[in-house]
Design an enzyme around this catalytic site. Structure first.
Site, PDB file in Angstrom:
ATOM      1  N   GLY A   1       0.843  -1.196   0.000  1.00 34.47           N
ATOM      2  CA  GLY A   1       0.000   0.000   0.000  1.00 34.47           C
ATOM      3  C   GLY A   1       0.870   1.235   0.000  1.00 34.47           C
TER       4      GLY A   1
ATOM      5  CB  CYS B   1       5.293  -4.071   0.192  1.00 35.34           C
ATOM      6  SG  CYS B   1       6.000  -2.443  -0.076  1.00 35.34           S
ATOM      7  CE1 TYR B   2       1.044   1.194   5.393  1.00 35.82           C
ATOM      8  CE2 TYR B   2      -0.542  -0.595   5.505  1.00 35.82           C
ATOM      9  CZ  TYR B   2      -0.115   0.658   5.912  1.00 35.82           C
ATOM     10  OH  TYR B   2      -0.854   1.356   6.829  1.00 35.82           O
TER      11      TYR B   2
ATOM     12  CD  GLU C   1       2.785  -8.371  -5.351  1.00 33.76           C
ATOM     13  OE1 GLU C   1       3.564  -9.111  -4.719  1.00 33.76           O
ATOM     14  OE2 GLU C   1       2.531  -7.207  -5.012  1.00 33.76           O
TER      15      GLU C   1
ATOM     16  CE  LYS D   1     -12.022  -9.070 -20.999  1.00 28.31           C
ATOM     17  NZ  LYS D   1     -13.278  -8.295 -21.066  1.00 28.31           N
TER      18      LYS D   1
ATOM     19  CG  ASP E   1     -16.396  -9.328 -20.044  1.00 23.88           C
ATOM     20  OD1 ASP E   1     -15.477 -10.152 -20.209  1.00 23.88           O
ATOM     21  OD2 ASP E   1     -16.202  -8.139 -19.745  1.00 23.88           O
TER      22      ASP E   1
ATOM     23  CG  HIS F   1       5.823  -5.668  -4.615  1.00 21.52           C
ATOM     24  ND1 HIS F   1       4.552  -5.506  -4.104  1.00 21.52           N
ATOM     25  CD2 HIS F   1       6.515  -4.559  -4.262  1.00 21.52           C
ATOM     26  CE1 HIS F   1       4.474  -4.343  -3.474  1.00 21.52           C
ATOM     27  NE2 HIS F   1       5.652  -3.751  -3.557  1.00 21.52           N
TER      28      HIS F   1
END
Ligand code: XMP
Length: 523
Positions: free
Chosen positions: A61, A88-89, A181, A379, A237, A179
């Site tokens: 964050g 992180c945060y 991710e 998605k 979608d 990070h």
């Protein structure tokens, strides 16, 4: 939070402290086979318990844990006896609550850094199992943990960050300053998998096939014997929503497709052949070309075009829906990012740049209850579900197409002859892109008809005809984009074909503007 469609037994809540990567964490967790969901950072231990989580991730964050008003988590979440990974945060807040101290580092660390994992059992047992002792990681922080809590040990460091990873010496509580991710952390996927499978002992049951079965059951339960209307746009979608509903309720589904006269070549035929001929769905096509083009006549201002198209769409759809008696539900292809960004944006409030685009959203006054079977999916998961449902590849991997269609790609006033020219040029561009195998690697590609004429000499005559611009961008989230580095030979082929095959186009240019500052569309 909507958990109606949860199919997995295993849930991994991610406390969202506002990181731009929070959604990415959820996606990575799901890719690893666990149902990651974003939750508010101040969720109570009781609410968490009701989700039956197998562990928790605390996201990064932008705030500083020690500044006033910084988002906090409930300290009680550390007493739930759940595995926790702070990123992180998230690491900093865990450290702060559990007796450590966070301060600004000597210098911030942004970008790649070299991580050294400490040797010894604690370091290599769980989180870093199978990760090389020296590895690259992606950093983005000014603050860092300066002093660990009394029960913590350091697991890894970078030159600028001595406490780049930590763990509690007896409980499964971990923190990483980097990070895992993002793809710039090459072993990040391994680290997240270690957390899920070694620490949380996940079984990894989140799969599209399972999701489909449960979603089908849920739709049946929700709608009973009523009819459901689903608006098709030609996009992925709504196509996946329709195919899923058809699987669930068969002939009780009625699809409406509005041809607004602003579609690309063969778009209507493709939708009709897929849904009517292949799936045998009750599809009602409404040809409203005249109505849309009349309403747009003489209009040049882009936002006015959008408003007119949005309003006309609702009018036409409403009339079509009124012709379907005993319909009680409206199916919509709302996705997880729409759900998070509209109202449940937790700590991240600034990210909903794209929402103003949703001209396809139908108002509540239509009087239907909503069926939104994709509201838990990202998605890429929708595309995978589309494949599981047997939709054609061309539909599953289709580039996004804006609601106002060619109206915002035909700059200035919209007329039928201009739309025809644009359609032909656009079709040639897409044909060549597909033939060159570049369609899947580009995020969005199209032609734009400019209100500018240029001279061409053909045979003995000079002519002045409009210019077409080609736009192709690479992007993952459509909030930022870069122009695609399409090979010159391919551009040459497209240009030659357009000026030779489309009578009335004199010149072709290629748009090399990135976003920001440029937008993807021209209007
Ligand atoms: P921009 O042009 O803002 O586009 O960079 C970002 C993405 O949104 C799409 N877009 C729209 N979609 N209605 C839509 O449904 C609109 O009015 C609209 N305008 C832009 C654009 O195609 C790109 O994918």
């Amino acid at each position: 939070m909507n958990t109606n469609y949860t199919s997995a037994q295993e849930t991994l809540p991610i406390l969202d402290f506002g990181s731009q990567y929070a959604q990415l964490i959820a996606r990575r967790v799901r890719e690893a086979g666990v149902h990651g969901i974003l939750v508010a950072p101040d969720i109570s231990p009781e609410q968490l318990r009701q989700l039956h989580p197998i562990g928790l991730i605390l996201s990064g964050g932008p705030a500083s844990v020690y500044e006033q008003g910084a988002p906090k988590c409930h300290p009680g979440i550390f007493d739930l006896n759940l595995p926790v990974l702070g990123i992180c945060y998230g690491m900093q807040i865990a450290a702060e609550i559990l007796g450590g101290r966070v301060k600004p580092g000597k210098s911030g660390e942004y970008g790649s850094a070299r991580l050294t994992v400490q040797s010894g059992q604690a370091a290599t047992d769980d989180l870093f199992a199978g990760v090389p002792q020296e590895t690259g990681v992606w950093m983005s922080h000014a603050d860092q943990v300066q002093v660990l809590g009394p029960d913590f040990v350091s697991l890894a460091s970078t030159p600028a960050c001595p406490m780049a990873a930590m763990r509690h010496h007896s409980r499964p509580v971990f923190g990483v300053q980097f990070h895992p991710e993002v793809t710039h952390t090459p072993h990040g996927g391994k680290i997240l998998e270690n957390f899920l499978y070694r620490v949380c002992k996940a079984a990894g049951t989140w799969r599209m096939g399972n999701f489909l079965e449960t979603a089908v059951e849920n739709v049946r339960r929700q709608v009973g014997k009523a009819r459901v209307i689903c608006g098709l746009s030609g996009g992925v979608d709504s196509a996946v929503t329709a195919a899923l509903l058809h699987r669930a309720i068969g002939e009780k589904l009625v699809c409406i497709f509005v041809d607004n006269g602003l579609l690309r070549n063969n778009e209507r035929q493709n939708v009709e052949s897929t849904f009517r001929d292949h799936f045998h769905i009750d599809l009602r096509t409404v040809d409203a070309t005249e109505e849309f083009l009349t309403a747009l006549s003489g209009v040049t201002e882009p936002q006015r075009k959008r408003t007119i198209i949005g309003k006309a769409f609702i009018d036409v759809f409403k009339r079509a829906a009124q012709g379907i008696p005993d319909a009680a539900f409206l199916a919509q292809g709302t996705l997880y990012p729409d759900v998070i960004e509209s109202g449940q944006g937790y700590a991240r409030k600034a990210a909903n740049i794209k929402l103003h685009h949703n001209v396809g959203g139908l108002p509540a006054e239509l009087g239907f209850d909503l069926v939104e079977p994709l509201r838990e999916l990202f998605k890429d998961e929708v595309r995978r579900l589309g494949e599981v449902l047997g939709l054609p590849e061309s539909m599953v991997w289709r580039h996004p197409f804006p609601g106002p269609g060619l109206a915002v790609r035909c700059i200035g006033e919209i007329t039928r002859p201009k739309l025809d020219l644009l359609r032909q040029a656009d079709e040639i561009f897409l044909e060549e892109l597909i033939a060159a195998g570049l369609y899947r690697s580009t995020a969005q590609a199209f032609a734009v008809l400019l209100p500018v004429s240029s001279v061409a000499v053909m045979g003995d005559g000079r002519s002045y005809n409009p210019v077409v611009a080609l736009r192709s961008v690479d992007s993952t989230d459509f909030m930022t984009a870069d122009w695609s580095r399409i090979p010159y030979d391919m551009l040459a082929r497209v240009s030659n074909r357009i000026v030779n095959e489309v009578r009335g186009i004199s010149r072709v240019v290629f748009d090399i503007t990135s976003k920001p500052p440029g937008t993807i569309e021209w209007e």
